[in-house]
Design a protein around this motif. Structure first.
Motif, PDB file in Angstrom:
ATOM      1  N   SER A 131       0.854  -1.180   0.000  1.00 61.97           N
ATOM      2  CA  SER A 131       0.000   0.000   0.000  1.00 61.97           C
ATOM      3  C   SER A 131       0.889   1.228   0.000  1.00 61.97           C
ATOM      4  CB  SER A 131      -0.887   0.005   1.257  1.00 61.97           C
ATOM      5  OG  SER A 131      -1.484   1.265   1.465  1.00 61.97           O
ATOM      6  N   GLY A 132       0.327   2.359  -0.421  1.00 61.85           N
ATOM      7  CA  GLY A 132       1.058   3.610  -0.242  1.00 61.85           C
ATOM      8  C   GLY A 132       1.394   3.842   1.217  1.00 61.85           C
ATOM      9  N   ALA A 133       0.576   3.269   2.124  1.00 63.29           N
ATOM     10  CA  ALA A 133       0.843   3.384   3.557  1.00 63.29           C
ATOM     11  C   ALA A 133       2.067   2.588   3.988  1.00 63.29           C
ATOM     12  CB  ALA A 133      -0.379   2.927   4.354  1.00 63.29           C
ATOM     13  N   GLY A 134       2.554   1.729   3.109  1.00 65.04           N
ATOM     14  CA  GLY A 134       3.795   1.021   3.402  1.00 65.04           C
ATOM     15  C   GLY A 134       5.020   1.857   3.144  1.00 65.04           C
ATOM     16  N   LEU A 135       4.826   3.042   2.579  1.00 65.56           N
ATOM     17  CA  LEU A 135       5.929   3.956   2.295  1.00 65.56           C
ATOM     18  C   LEU A 135       5.846   5.235   3.121  1.00 65.56           C
ATOM     19  CD1 LEU A 135       5.887   3.593  -1.601  1.00 65.56           C
ATOM     20  CD2 LEU A 135       7.473   2.497  -0.012  1.00 65.56           C
ATOM     21  N   THR A 136       4.622   5.660   3.452  1.00 62.13           N
ATOM     22  CA  THR A 136       4.409   6.889   4.209  1.00 62.13           C
ATOM     23  C   THR A 136       3.269   6.681   5.198  1.00 62.13           C
ATOM     24  OG1 THR A 136       5.077   8.201   2.281  1.00 62.13           O
ATOM     25  CG2 THR A 136       3.931   9.357   4.057  1.00 62.13           C
ATOM     26  N   ALA A 137       3.484   7.097   6.447  1.00 61.96           N
ATOM     27  CA  ALA A 137       2.450   6.958   7.475  1.00 61.96           C
ATOM     28  C   ALA A 137       1.818   8.311   7.777  1.00 61.96           C
ATOM     29  CB  ALA A 137       3.049   6.367   8.746  1.00 61.96           C
ATOM     30  N   SER A 171       7.193  -6.137  -4.387  1.00 56.24           N
ATOM     31  CA  SER A 171       6.194  -5.403  -3.610  1.00 56.24           C
ATOM     32  C   SER A 171       5.471  -4.436  -4.538  1.00 56.24           C
ATOM     33  CB  SER A 171       6.855  -4.617  -2.474  1.00 56.24           C
ATOM     34  OG  SER A 171       7.323  -5.472  -1.456  1.00 56.24           O
ATOM     35  N   VAL A 172       4.148  -4.432  -4.465  1.00 59.47           N
ATOM     36  CA  VAL A 172       3.324  -3.505  -5.240  1.00 59.47           C
ATOM     37  C   VAL A 172       2.637  -2.557  -4.261  1.00 59.47           C
ATOM     38  CG1 VAL A 172       1.418  -3.273  -6.876  1.00 59.47           C
ATOM     39  CG2 VAL A 172       2.943  -5.262  -7.014  1.00 59.47           C
ATOM     40  N   TYR A 173       2.758  -1.249  -4.521  1.00 62.68           N
ATOM     41  CA  TYR A 173       2.220  -0.235  -3.617  1.00 62.68           C
ATOM     42  C   TYR A 173       1.092   0.535  -4.319  1.00 62.68           C
ATOM     43  CZ  TYR A 173       6.699  -1.169  -1.340  1.00 62.68           C
ATOM     44  OH  TYR A 173       7.783  -1.776  -0.758  1.00 62.68           O
ATOM     45  N   PRO A 174      -0.133   0.021  -4.273  1.00 62.84           N
ATOM     46  CA  PRO A 174      -1.231   0.756  -4.909  1.00 62.84           C
ATOM     47  C   PRO A 174      -1.647   1.969  -4.079  1.00 62.84           C
ATOM     48  CG  PRO A 174      -1.770  -1.580  -4.554  1.00 62.84           C
ATOM     49  CD  PRO A 174      -0.590  -1.252  -3.721  1.00 62.84           C
ATOM     50  N   GLY A 175      -2.039   3.034  -4.782  1.00 63.90           N
ATOM     51  CA  GLY A 175      -2.736   4.113  -4.115  1.00 63.90           C
ATOM     52  C   GLY A 175      -4.171   3.694  -3.873  1.00 63.90           C
ATOM     53  N   LYS A 197     -13.253   7.934  -8.633  1.00 62.09           N
ATOM     54  CA  LYS A 197     -12.058   8.749  -8.442  1.00 62.09           C
ATOM     55  C   LYS A 197     -10.794   7.900  -8.241  1.00 62.09           C
ATOM     56  CE  LYS A 197     -14.049  12.947  -6.396  1.00 62.09           C
ATOM     57  NZ  LYS A 197     -13.996  13.851  -5.209  1.00 62.09           N
ATOM     58  N   TRP A 198     -10.975   6.617  -7.993  1.00 63.45           N
ATOM     59  CA  TRP A 198      -9.844   5.801  -7.578  1.00 63.45           C
ATOM     60  C   TRP A 198      -9.495   4.732  -8.620  1.00 63.45           C
ATOM     61  CZ3 TRP A 198      -8.308   9.124  -4.481  1.00 63.45           C
ATOM     62  CH2 TRP A 198      -9.143   9.750  -3.560  1.00 63.45           C
ATOM     63  N   ILE A 199      -8.413   4.030  -8.401  1.00 63.14           N
ATOM     64  CA  ILE A 199      -7.914   3.038  -9.350  1.00 63.14           C
ATOM     65  C   ILE A 199      -8.894   1.866  -9.446  1.00 63.14           C
ATOM     66  CG2 ILE A 199      -5.968   1.560  -9.979  1.00 63.14           C
ATOM     67  CD1 ILE A 199      -4.252   3.212  -8.026  1.00 63.14           C
ATOM     68  N   ASP A 200      -9.128   1.400 -10.635  1.00 59.34           N
ATOM     69  CA  ASP A 200      -9.914   0.182 -10.835  1.00 59.34           C
ATOM     70  C   ASP A 200      -9.071  -1.010 -10.376  1.00 59.34           C
ATOM     71  OD1 ASP A 200     -11.076  -2.185 -12.054  1.00 59.34           O
ATOM     72  OD2 ASP A 200     -12.205  -0.843 -13.341  1.00 59.34           O
ATOM     73  N   PRO A 201      -9.625  -1.929  -9.577  1.00 60.11           N
ATOM     74  CA  PRO A 201      -8.854  -3.102  -9.152  1.00 60.11           C
ATOM     75  C   PRO A 201      -8.233  -3.869 -10.317  1.00 60.11           C
ATOM     76  CG  PRO A 201     -10.885  -2.980  -7.907  1.00 60.11           C
ATOM     77  CD  PRO A 201     -10.972  -1.916  -8.969  1.00 60.11           C
ATOM     78  N   THR A 224       5.071   1.142  -7.748  1.00 62.11           N
ATOM     79  CA  THR A 224       4.131   2.087  -7.136  1.00 62.11           C
ATOM     80  C   THR A 224       3.073   2.460  -8.165  1.00 62.11           C
ATOM     81  OG1 THR A 224       5.861   2.983  -5.704  1.00 62.11           O
ATOM     82  CG2 THR A 224       3.906   4.339  -6.028  1.00 62.11           C
ATOM     83  N   VAL A 225       1.816   2.348  -7.794  1.00 59.55           N
ATOM     84  CA  VAL A 225       0.702   2.615  -8.691  1.00 59.55           C
ATOM     85  C   VAL A 225      -0.188   3.663  -8.040  1.00 59.55           C
ATOM     86  CG1 VAL A 225      -1.167   1.594 -10.034  1.00 59.55           C
ATOM     87  CG2 VAL A 225       0.774   0.179  -9.346  1.00 59.55           C
ATOM     88  N   ARG A 226      -0.482   4.735  -8.757  1.00 57.62           N
ATOM     89  CA  ARG A 226      -1.288   5.815  -8.197  1.00 57.62           C
ATOM     90  C   ARG A 226      -2.462   6.138  -9.122  1.00 57.62           C
ATOM     91  NH1 ARG A 226       0.717   4.401  -4.428  1.00 57.62           N
ATOM     92  NH2 ARG A 226       2.112   5.444  -2.944  1.00 57.62           N
TER      93      ARG A 226
END
Length: 232
Positions: A131-137, A171-175, A197-201, A224-226
């Motif tokens: 997750s993006g949370a795995g890079l920034t808290a 590791s894949v970090y989706p937004g 508004k968000w990424i399609d699964p 990283t996917v945003r």
């Protein structure tokens, strides 16, 4: 035909990954938390096999799998299941911490340990959908972000340990992605949920397959996917 072992196939990104792999003729082993959920997955993914283990109880996963038939080889182990509960550090209880860490970190580590023999046989691939949370808290995200930061550390260590065995680790970090989990997050944040508004699964799933299908002379460590501009 490749063999893939997947957690989280019941919804969201995991469901999209499982669907795309099944449509191209690959063999799937899908984790379910109980027998009832396993039957649902078998109906939803005809031809797929199921394994029953509760990721909220990592101490019992080894026992649970000892009573089931595992694949002889695994071309990939895809960790996609996850749990999220938001709240300030001053209010999060040990129950929330234990649940989040069990599902998001300890169980992936335990499943990887148990399936490493099959992954080594196949010179397979372990993918951690982080997750993006795995890079920034950020505020309110401490438990989830801590589990995902730990998942990054797990992936990085595993990659170095298994390189000589031919096992690749990504590791894949989706937004933010339009999933049931995202709807829950918005509810906890007190915000209106607008999935468009968000990424399609399915887009994240294609990213995962891109990493899996890369020729053996290369390895993707981190993706990283945003959310992009869709014009909708």
């Amino acid at each position: 035909m490749a063999t893939h072992v997947i957690t989280g196939a019941g919804s969201g990104i995991g469901e999209a990954v499982a669907r795309q792999l099944l449509e191209r003729g690959d063999e799937l082993y899908l984790f379910a938390r109980d027998a009832g959920r396993a039957k649902q997955l078998e109906r939803h993914f005809p031809g797929a096999r199921t394994l029953v283990a509760d990721l909220d109880d990592p101490d019992r996963i080894s026992w649970a799998l000892s009573h089931q038939t595992l694949p002889e080889r695994a071309d990939s182990l895809l960790h996609i299941a996850g749990a999220v509960d938001l709240g300030p550090v001053g209010e999060l209880t040990p129950k929330t911490w234990h649940h989040t860490l069990a599902v998001n970190l300890v169980s992936p580590a335990e499943l990887t340990r148990l399936l490493l023999p099959q992954l080594r046989v196949a010179r397979g691939h372990v993918v951690f959908v982080n997750s993006g949370a795995g890079l920034t808290a950020h505020p309110q995200w401490s438990a989830y972000a801590a589990s995902k930061h730990g998942l990054k550390a797990l992936a990085d260590s595993l990659r170095g340990e298994e390189h000589t065995n031919g096992v690749r680790v990504t590791s894949v970090y989706p937004g933010r992605t339009a999933t049931a989990m995202q709807a829950k997050v918005h509810q906890q944040e007190g915000k209106e949920y607008e999935p468009e508004k968000w990424i399609d699964p399915a887009s994240v799933a294609r990213t995962v397959l891109c990493a899996l299908d890369l020729p053996r002379d290369a390895e993707i460590h981190d993706l990283t996917v945003r959310p992009g501009y869709s014009g909708r």
